[in-house]
Design an enzyme around this catalytic site. Structure first.
Site, PDB file in Angstrom:
ATOM      1  N   HIS A  52       0.979  -0.963  -0.239  1.00 15.86           N
ATOM      2  CA  HIS A  52       0.158   0.185  -0.189  1.00 15.86           C
ATOM      3  C   HIS A  52       0.719   1.012  -0.095  1.00 15.86           C
ATOM      4  CE1 HIS A  52      -2.176   3.097   2.327  1.00 15.86           C
ATOM      5  NE2 HIS A  52      -3.279   3.041   1.327  1.00 15.86           N
ATOM      6  N   GLU A  57       2.158   1.653  -3.315  1.00 17.30           N
ATOM      7  CA  GLU A  57       0.775   2.523  -4.105  1.00 17.30           C
ATOM      8  C   GLU A  57       0.819   4.053  -4.163  1.00 17.30           C
ATOM      9  OE1 GLU A  57      -2.853   3.992  -3.480  1.00 17.30           O
ATOM     10  OE2 GLU A  57      -2.881   1.727  -2.963  1.00 17.30           O
ATOM     11  N   HIS A  58       1.268   4.396  -3.256  1.00 14.73           N
ATOM     12  CA  HIS A  58       1.626   6.039  -2.717  1.00 14.73           C
ATOM     13  C   HIS A  58       2.710   6.466  -3.300  1.00 14.73           C
ATOM     14  CE1 HIS A  58      -1.646   7.217   0.552  1.00 14.73           C
ATOM     15  NE2 HIS A  58      -1.566   6.061   0.051  1.00 14.73           N
ATOM     16  N   GLU A  97      -3.068   8.426   7.363  1.00 12.84           N
ATOM     17  CA  GLU A  97      -3.852   7.353   6.421  1.00 12.84           C
ATOM     18  C   GLU A  97      -5.047   6.868   8.032  1.00 12.84           C
ATOM     19  OE1 GLU A  97      -3.279   5.916   2.987  1.00 12.84           O
ATOM     20  OE2 GLU A  97      -5.087   4.729   3.034  1.00 12.84           O
TER      21      GLU A  97
END
Lengths: 455, 429
Positions: free
Chosen positions: B61, B64-65, B141
């Protein structure tokens, strides 16, 4: 999950029956024999029909000691109508894959249906029954009352709900917009079947009713089915004596303490009316400031450069009696002061210097270029049309919108930025345990929820 | 460069997807939709949270950012800026089984998307500063999604209890202490290991034909060199050896909830139907019995998501009505499960559920990105195109016996993870 995952779950789609270079949508305006106006977009590609409608009214029709009546009505309309009891009504919806939903908003009571073409007669007949003859059987009332109470109890521990509740309760104090739309625990326990019936009687009236429909349906069928569902409702709308809302606590910082790792922040001040000549300039200004997500100044400063938040967004909203320009985000408690300073800094910078020519060009390019993608399914189309109707826009507005945006100049945006962005007027609502912040007011409970201890 | 083109009779297929594979191993799937001049461009990598190494949870993840940072050709966050300028919307998401990137865009700019997306498969450049600030974004997040919400934190614990050492027991976003220790090296190692054309699937939904798409796919994705991709070796899901019970009391929980999680096989159409019949609507069994008739619950739902690479989960969520204890509710729930196992379901229940599922397929067609999502999830989780295209036929052919057997497989003599959420009076100041 760079962005909010919810955006993915929405199924993007696009319907375009008669696509012409100069027309975004081909909307037909129809009128039923009883005088109901309809906006229709026909598309016979896929056997699906979506309809959106809204009655004038909403929150102001909730009696002060029975807040949440509208909400309760909205979740009871599909719980039995006419001779059909709750499970019979629900089975007809479920077995025929008909989606029917209602919601009580601040200025209107909304509804929508989505059906396969083959089931359209049944869908519109069930809607007629729900609007004209809801049963409100005692066991259904109790069941939905408990469901709504359960929702309220969970909301009271949910920081994103609490920040919105506090924002509305504080800024709109004294106006129906300050009321909790779902009611509170006290009011929920008092609502009777009679209250629900009188709400329905006052609410479902065809004067001011807006209806939009899109998908696999002809003009003739749309007229016939909509007349069937709505024509027997009373005509004249219920008059409410609602006044323009004066925003309260401007410039103040209000804290609702909550033990969470992050502070939820809502910052806002007055926005701009939908019919203001500078509306489109304001849309562009908001896009550049915080409306565009990753391209916006607020996101760049607060997320990209400093990693203070997962996301920060600004938005313009227009209500019948108020306008808002607001920003929302969440950040670690110890970073709240820094994030707030950055918002104020960007506010001031935009007010003093305005945007650059390049920013305006990019904003126009997105706002005009992406219009097609925002009309992404039959329900997106009918929903968009309904909000255009509610905003009292011309039926051809959607085809002219890009020209309005393209006509905006840098001077227009600078002027509207100076006019709207008043750092000293920004009201700040905080929910969490922020450090290095001295609030003007610290609340013990979210406003309007009747949680204060009775003596 | 194109190896295989599947030609299937149109009548038998729901979405009329077309597929071909480039020489470098990239699978391309097109779901034509000519209603408007727009397209959804999605690139799915067969790499997700469950493919991470121990101690590096959240790296898929995190990476992905980082994919939005820049390449020599599209530097400094220009990727999303360019998409916006062209009137498009872009984003990305990560699950246990995949990482996906997408742009929804006017058709005229689809080619530019292919150029930019293929560029960042291999040419990403990161700076230390970007790593530090993006890691901080993910800390925020995680707090926003999980740590602020007791229900979400509890769900993480239930998944950990259900899956034990299997990576499905680790949250995709990662454990906080591990997120904080992720480095540029960790990110780039995974980039090198998993980001390659032969480990990706390109899915396009929208206003383009395969004759138009093929040369573009070859031009932009064709030159990318394949890598040696190691098998996704996670072992199979570990079955529970005993029942597990977890309870959380928190002042921010408004209403008690009883959760039951069972291991379930992936890709079971019968379980999709079972979930529909048992707990997916106000007319489903649990709602009708527990909420409407017995009035001992406020809500009752089940969920089963068939699409995953390893096993998956069948979950039940019920909230007791005031005056009903969790224990009493649990007894009734168990009796309902027992009745299901003993008597199975009625033919009418099956027919209704089948019709509703098949109608959902028609609604899915009323959509641009929806079909691309469906194919992307399935293919990156190891299902094939037929799994989607013939889904409705398989749903329609199920019998009451199939549903009963599927229920036996997950419930009969099986252990469960039970989670109980309870409100707690706030402490006085």
């Amino acid at each position: 999950m760079k962005h909010f995952i919810l955006s993915l779950i929405v199924l993007f789609s696009f319907i375009h029956p008669t696509f012409a270079a100069d027309k975004v949508l081909d909307i037909q305006k129809l009128q039923t024999p009883s005088g109901i106006e309809i906006w229709l977009v026909e598309d016979h590609n896929i056997p699906v029909i979506s309809m959106s409608f809204s009655f004038e009214g909403g929150l102001a029709l909730d009696p002060k000691d029975k807040l949440g009546v509208g909400r309760l009505v909205s979740i009871l309309l599909d719980e039995g109508a006419d001779t059909l009891k709750s499970q019979e009504f629900q089975s007809l919806l479920n077995d025929n894959a008909i989606h029917m939903s209602f919601s009580a908003g601040r200025d209107a009571f909304y509804g929508s249906i989505k059906t396969l073409t083959t089931n359209k007669d049944l869908a519109f007949d069930l809607l007629k029954k729900a609007l004209n003859a809801p049963r409100f059987d005692p066991d259904a009332i109790e069941r939905m009352r408990q469901a709504n109470i359960s929702k309220i109890k969970n909301d009271l521990g949910n920081p994103s709900w609490l920040v919105a509740r506090t924002f509305n309760g504080v800024l709109f104090e004294g106006h129906p917009y300050a009321q909790p739309g779902y009611g509170h625990l006290d009011s929920m326990s008092k609502i009777t079947q009679e209250d629900l019936l009188s709400f329905v009687k006052a609410q479902f009236r065809t004067e001011g009713l807006k209806i939009s429909i899109a998908g696999d349906i002809t003009k003739e069928d749309a007229l016939k089915l909509i007349e069937h569902s709505f024509s027997t409702l009373p005509k004249k709308a219920t008059v409410t004596t609602q006044k323009k809302a004066q925003l309260k606590q401007l410039g103040k910082t209000i804290l609702l303490p909550l033990k969470t790792p992050q502070t939820y922040i809502a910052v806002g001040e007055e926005g701009i009316e939908r019919d203001d000549k500078d509306w489109h300039a304001a849309v562009i200004m908001n896009y550049i400031l915080g409306g565009s997500g990753f391209d916006a100044r607020l996101m760049k400063e607060i997320r990209e450069k400093r990693g203070l938040t997962y996301g920060v967004y600004s938005q313009l909203s227009t209500l019948k009696d108020a306008t808002l320009l607001q920003v929302s985000l969440s950040t670690s408690n110890d970073k709240t002061a820094e994030a707030l300073n950055l918002i104020r800094q960007e506010w001031k910078k935009m007010a003093d210097k305005g945007p650059t020519e390049i920013e305006i060009k990019d904003a126009k390019s997105y706002l005009t270029g992406s219009l097609l993608l925002s009309l992404t399914s039959t329900d997106d189309i009918s929903g968009t049309l309904n909000s255009l109707q509610r905003d009292k826009l011309d039926i051809d507005y959607i085809n002219q919108r890009n020209a309005f945006l393209n006509a905006v100049t840098i001077e227009d945006v600078k002027r509207v930025a100076k006019r709207l962005l008043k750092t000293e007027n920004l009201t700040t609502i905080l929910v969490g345990t922020p450090t290095n912040i001295k609030p003007d007011i610290t609340l013990e409970h979210p406003p309007g929820m009747n949680l204060e201890k009775k003596k | 460069m194109i190896c295989i083109i599947f030609a299937m009779p149109a009548a038998a297929k729901s979405f009329n997807a077309e597929s071909f594979t480039l020489d470098n191993g990239l699978q391309v799937v097109l779901i034509p939709n000519h209603r408007a001049p727009v397209a959804s461009h999605m690139l799915w990598y067969k790499f997700g949270g469950a493919d991470e190494q121990d101690g590096k949870s959240g790296v898929a993840h995190f990476f992905e950012h980082l994919m939005f940072k820049g390449t020599p050709k599209v530097p400094d966050g220009l990727f999303s800026k360019t998409v916006k300028k062209l009137g498009g919307n872009d984003n990305a998401f990560t699950s246990h089984d995949y990482t996906a990137y997408y742009q929804n865009i006017p058709k005229a700019h689809l080619e530019r998307m292919m150029e930019m997306e293929s560029d960042r498969m291999k040419n990403l450049i990161l700076t230390e500063k970007e790593i530090i600030s993006e890691r901080q974004v993910i800390v925020e997040e995680r707090q926003q999604r999980i740590d602020n919400r007791p229900q979400a934190k509890f769900r993480e614990q239930l998944m950990a209890a259900l899956h034990g050492q299997h990576p499905y027991g680790t949250p995709v976003i990662g454990w906080m202490d591990e997120i904080k220790s992720l480095t540029e090296k960790d990110a780039l190692e995974n980039y090198k290991k998993w980001y390659a054309p032969n480990n990706a699937i390109l899915i396009i939904g929208g206003d383009i034909t395969s004759a138009e798409l093929k040369p573009l796919a070859e031009k932009y994705y064709g030159p990318l060199k394949p890598s040696k991709i190691l098998p996704r070796n996670r072992g199979s899901v570990i079955q529970l050896k005993e029942d597990k019970r977890l309870t959380l009391k928190d002042p921010r929980i408004g209403m008690p909830v009883l959760i039951k999680m069972y291991h379930a096989p992936r890709g079971s159409h019968a379980l999709e139907i079972l979930s529909e019949i048992f707990g997916s609507a106000p007319t489903s069994r649990l709602y009708k019995r527990l909420v409407v008739e017995k009035k001992i619950a406020i809500s009752a739902n089940t969920s089963y998501d068939p699409v995953s690479l390893n096993g998956t989960t069948f979950s039940i969520y019920v909230s007791p009505a005031p005056g009903t204890s969790i224990e009493a509710l649990e007894k009734v729930l168990e009796a309902e499960i027992k009745e299901l196992l003993d008597k199975g379901i009625a033919k009418e229940e099956l027919k209704t559920a089948q019709d509703k599922k098949i109608a959902a397929q028609t609604y899915a067609l009323d959509s641009l990105q929806g079909p691309a999502m469906i194919f992307g999830q399935a293919l990156s989780s190891g299902f094939d195109i037929d799994y989607i295209e013939k889904w409705d036929q398989r749903i329609a052919s199920l019998t009451v016996q199939d549903i009963k057997q599927a229920a036996k497989n997950i419930f009969e003599d099986k252990h469960a993870v039970t989670g109980i959420l309870l409100p707690k009076k706030a402490e006085k100041k």
